[in-house]
Structure formats: C-alpha cells, structure tokens
Design an enzyme around this catalytic site. Structure first.
Site, short mmCIF file in Angstrom:
data_model
loop_
_atom_site.label_atom_id
_atom_site.label_comp_id
_atom_site.label_asym_id
_atom_site.label_seq_id
_atom_site.Cartn_x
_atom_site.Cartn_y
_atom_site.Cartn_z
N GLY A 29 2.06 2.85 -3.38
CA GLY A 29 1.15 3.68 -4.04
C GLY A 29 0.99 4.99 -3.34
O GLY A 29 0.95 6.00 -3.98
N GLU A 30 1.09 4.85 -2.05
CA GLU A 30 0.84 6.32 -1.35
C GLU A 30 2.12 7.17 -1.68
O GLU A 30 1.91 8.36 -1.68
CB GLU A 30 0.85 5.79 0.39
CG GLU A 30 0.87 7.10 1.17
CD GLU A 30 0.39 6.65 2.72
OE1 GLU A 30 0.22 5.52 2.75
OE2 GLU A 30 0.72 7.27 3.49
N ARG A 31 3.16 6.66 -1.65
CA ARG A 31 4.45 7.41 -1.73
C ARG A 31 4.61 7.95 -3.11
O ARG A 31 4.93 9.14 -3.41
CB ARG A 31 5.82 6.51 -1.49
CG ARG A 31 5.69 6.38 0.11
CD ARG A 31 6.86 5.22 0.34
NE ARG A 31 6.84 5.13 1.87
CZ ARG A 31 7.39 4.24 2.55
NH1 ARG A 31 8.21 3.15 1.76
NH2 ARG A 31 7.51 3.96 3.74
N GLY A 47 2.08 10.69 -3.71
CA GLY A 47 2.84 11.81 -2.66
C GLY A 47 3.89 12.45 -3.38
O GLY A 47 3.79 13.73 -3.52
N GLU A 68 0.78 -1.19 0.08
CA GLU A 68 0.12 -0.18 0.09
C GLU A 68 0.89 1.18 0.01
O GLU A 68 0.61 2.31 -0.71
CB GLU A 68 -0.85 -0.10 1.11
CG GLU A 68 -1.74 1.23 1.39
CD GLU A 68 -1.14 2.39 1.99
OE1 GLU A 68 -1.40 3.81 1.31
OE2 GLU A 68 -0.25 2.13 2.82
#
Ligand SMILES: Cc1cc2nc3c(=O)[nH]c(=O)nc-3n(C[C@H](O)[C@H](O)[C@H](O)COP(=O)(O)OP(=O)(O)OC[C@H]3O[C@@H](n4cnc5c(N)ncnc54)[C@H](O)[C@@H]3O)c2cc1C
Length: 401
Positions: free
Chosen positions: A263-265, A268, A260
C-alpha cells in the site's frame, strides 16, 4: 455518398479515467479546494517549521484521513480510489513533506492496524487516527538496516514474569517521529534464530505509545527535501509494553510489514505521478510566457519535444498506477505490478522535475519558483519505501531468477 463527420481532436477536455466515478471527481474538487485554500498559503512557512499538528485534526474533521476506511471506525467507507484521489490532490498544498506525513497516517499505519489489529487496538489507535486526534508513525528502518528489513536489530524480549515485551534498539528516518502519539514498530522477537541463516520468521509488530518510558526522540534529522515533514532518529531503551501491544501474529511481522509496504509503494507511486504532473503544469505555463529570441520558449522544437517526452512518461506511469490500483481494489495482491509502478513513477518524476528545472533556466535553480523544491521532494521517492535497486530485485525475482 454520405460525408463522414469531421472529427477534430479535443485536447482541452479534462478526461476522467474509467476507475473514477462522478463522486470521486467531486471529492477531487473538494480536496483540491481545501489544499489550495487552507494549506497552500502556509507552504513556504512550513518548509522552515514543518507542518503543524492541526492539519491532522482539520483533515480528520473533514473526513479526509478515513476516506477508504470502514464507517464503523469513523471512516467514510469509500473504495481504494478515494485515497488515491487524496494523494493526487494534496500536491496542490505545494508541500511534499505534508503529503508524505499524511500518507504515513492514511496509507502506512492505519491500514495494518485495521488489517491485523484486535478490536481494542482499532479502538485505541485507528479510530482516533482517522479522526486526526492521534498521529502515528511507522518504524522499520534502523541505522544499520534499511533495504535489508530482515537485518533489523531492535529486539523485543518477552518477560515471562509479567508477560510484557521489553524493547531495545533504534529506528531512523522515521516520518512523523517527533509528533507521533504511537508507532507501529517492527521488532525481532525470536532472538534464538541463527542470525546467519536468512529467515523471515521471528519478527513481530508492536504498537507502542510514544510517551512510554524509554522512548527517546533523539534527533530531528535535516534533509535534502520534504522539509515540511519531521524525520526522527528514535531510541528504545528498556521500553515495556503489554502483550496486548502485539499487532498481528507473533513471529509473522515480516509478512505483515511486506503487506503494508504494498500500500505504501502504490500510494507513493500515485504521489510521484501527481508530483510530476504538478511540476509539468507549472512549467508549461512558464514556457508559454517566457520569451527568448522573440518567441515563447515553448515554441522552440527542442523545448516542445521535452514536454512531449515528459507528458508521455507521466501518462505511462499514471496508467500503471491506475491499472494496479484497480487490481488492488478488486482483491488481488499485485506485488509485481505495484513494484513496477513504484519504480517507474519514482524514476520519471525525478526526470520530469529535472527537465522542468532545465526549461526554467536560471529561474529553475531559484527557490522562489519552487521547481527546485519539487525536484528535491520527488528525489526521495527513488529511495523511500524501497529503493529503485530493491524494486528491481523484487521484479527480477518474481520471474524465478
Ligand atoms: C525522508 C525519509 C523518510 C523516511 N521515512 C521512513 C519512515 O517513516 N519509516 C521507516 O521505517 N523508514 C523511513 N525511511 C527509510 C527508507 O525507507 C530507507 O531509507 C530505504 O528503505 C533505504 O534504506 P537505507 O537508507 O538503509 O539504504 P541502504 O539499505 O543502506 O541502501 C544503500 C544503497 O544500497 C542499495 N542496496 C541495498 N541492498 C541492495 C541489494 N540487495 N541490491 C542492490 N542494491 C542494494 C540501495 O538501493 C541503496 O542504493 C525514510 C527515508 C527517508 C530518506
């Protein structure tokens, strides 16, 4: 002898990157129009009040919460670049906190449900989240464990008589935590593992309704920036969830959450580049209008070179993000490249925002110009989703060190 054509640089043309098609550009225009017309007018107010829940409903209605999600779950069935376009264009809302709250939904909580969830979980959580009818949050960080995800203490103990999991613990800095209907919660389920032996096993993700008895929204946290987002300190006291709340495999939650985080990084990083470009563009206009010593300040070489430095950094970061997004879209798991893109983009975004304050002089320090807000909002990106220091650790270790 034939004369060669005279070629002159065309700096004014807006060039589309090769990962994007004309459809992406149309999407870009419609998101930008939406952000400017329906969100931006409220940006100042939402700095005081946090952005309202109707934004989720409206964006769900427009299909913006499910751009890259499968059609069978109410998404638009687009590629990864569509969500990248969303992250880029939402900067026109002038509200970093809003962009972050939406990204938690689109890129941090719906993806693991779609990736690891059962059909029932997808129907219960992903479908209404894509439609904007349910809001989600992600619970990794705890008061005593942020960077050290393996050090989390929130326990989920299986009650053998009922088959339920009983959750106790605390989570902090949780974006959307006050408004959310559900949380993707990282828990420790194997409490027999020796706490002194480092292991990534024994963690389990649970999908917990936020109205479950024992879920306490303890505190609305005040912060330096991202004021339009809500940030919660949460407590879990004997919260009971059925076995069907397990997301993915029991004991493999650490690996699921690391997936997860990629994708978050990456999203971001895209947000950092877009934020940097936005504050650059506003400052460029300012530097052309503001005069000192009889000329626009942008005509001083010292200022012109600041723009040249900033533009080069932004372009470098953008290329890293786009190339990495291409790898992601094409099925690779490019952890090193995502980490580099996240580190570099977050750093340069803060540097750019800082220089933009400098170029604005005293006005840069004033609230009404919004430049100091960009700096405060972008500053989070060097900490959230994994700090610079952790990014350096991931990159360094990827070389076997
Ligand atoms: C506004 C905001 C929103 C957030 N939203 C969410 C959310 O929705 N959900 C969620 O779960 N979390 C969220 N977070 C938490 C965020 O991901 C963490 O703050 C971040 O991972 C850092 O953890 P920490 O704050 O505990 O810092 P710590 O881990 O205590 O780190 C403190 C310092 O030590 C350094 N450090 C730590 N370990 C090492 C190491 N091994 N080597 C070198 N240096 C190290 C860090 O880089 C940092 O500089 C949010 C945070 C903020 C501020």
């Amino acid at each position: 002898m034939a004369t060669a054509d005279v070629l002159k640089p065309d700096f004014a043309t807006r060039r589309k990157h090769f990962i994007f098609t004309d459809d992406h550009e149309q999407l870009r225009d419609s998101i930008r129009r939406f952000a400017i017309k329906e969100l931006q007018p409220h940006a100042e107010e939402w700095e005081e009040t946090t952005f309202p829940d109707w934004v989720f409903e409206r964006m769900g209605e427009l299909g913006f919460l499910g751009l890259d999600k499968p059609v069978e779950y109410g998404g638009q069935g687009g590629d990864y670049y569509t969500t990248l376009v969303l992250a880029e264009e939402l900067v026109h809302a002038h509200s970093g906190g809003l962009g972050m709250g939406i990204a938690v939904q689109t890129d941090m909580t719906i993806p693991p449900i779609l990736k690891f969830g059962t059909e029932e979980q997808k129907q219960e959580w992903a479908v209404p989240a894509i439609a904007g009818r349910k809001i989600l949050c992600l619970g990794i960080t705890e008061p005593d464990a942020g960077s050290d995800v393996a050090g989390i203490k929130t326990r989920a103990v299986r009650d053998e008589s009922s088959g339920e999991y009983v959750i106790n613990g605390s989570k902090t800095f949780i974006t959307n935590g006050h408004r959310a209907h559900g949380i993707v919660l990282v828990t420790k389920t194997d409490i027999d593992l020796d706490p002194h032996t480092p292991t990534h096993d024994g963690f389990t993700l649970l999908l917990v309704p936020m109205d479950s008895p024992g879920v306490i929204r303890e505190k609305r946290l005040q912060k330096l920036g991202m004021h339009a987002s809500d940030t919660a300190l949460l407590a879990f006291q004997d919260v009971r969830v059925p076995e069907s709340a397990v997301l993915g495999q029991v004991g493999k939650g650490f690996y699921h959450i690391m997936w997860e985080l990629q994708g978050e990084r990456l999203i971001g990083a895209a947000g950092s580049v877009a934020g940097a470009q936005h504050v650059f563009d506003r400052t460029l206009e300012y530097a052309k209008e503001r005069t000192a010593f009889g000329r626009p300040i942008g005509r001083f070489q010292a200022i012109r070179h600041k723009f040249a430095e900033m533009a080069t950094k932004i372009e470098t970061a953008r290329q890293m993000v786009y190339t990495t997004a291409w790898r992601f879209q094409n099925g690779e798991y490019p952890v090193r490249e995502i980490t580099m893109a996240k580190l570099y983009s977050a750093r340069i975004a803060v540097e750019v925002a800082d220089e933009c304050i400098q170029i604005h002089g005293g006005n840069g320090y004033m609230k009404e110009y919004g430049i100091e807000r960009s700096w405060r909002d972008l500053r989070l990106n060097r900490i959230g989703a994994g700090s610079d220091e952790i990014m350096l650790e991931v990159i360094g270790r990827s070389y076997g060190l």
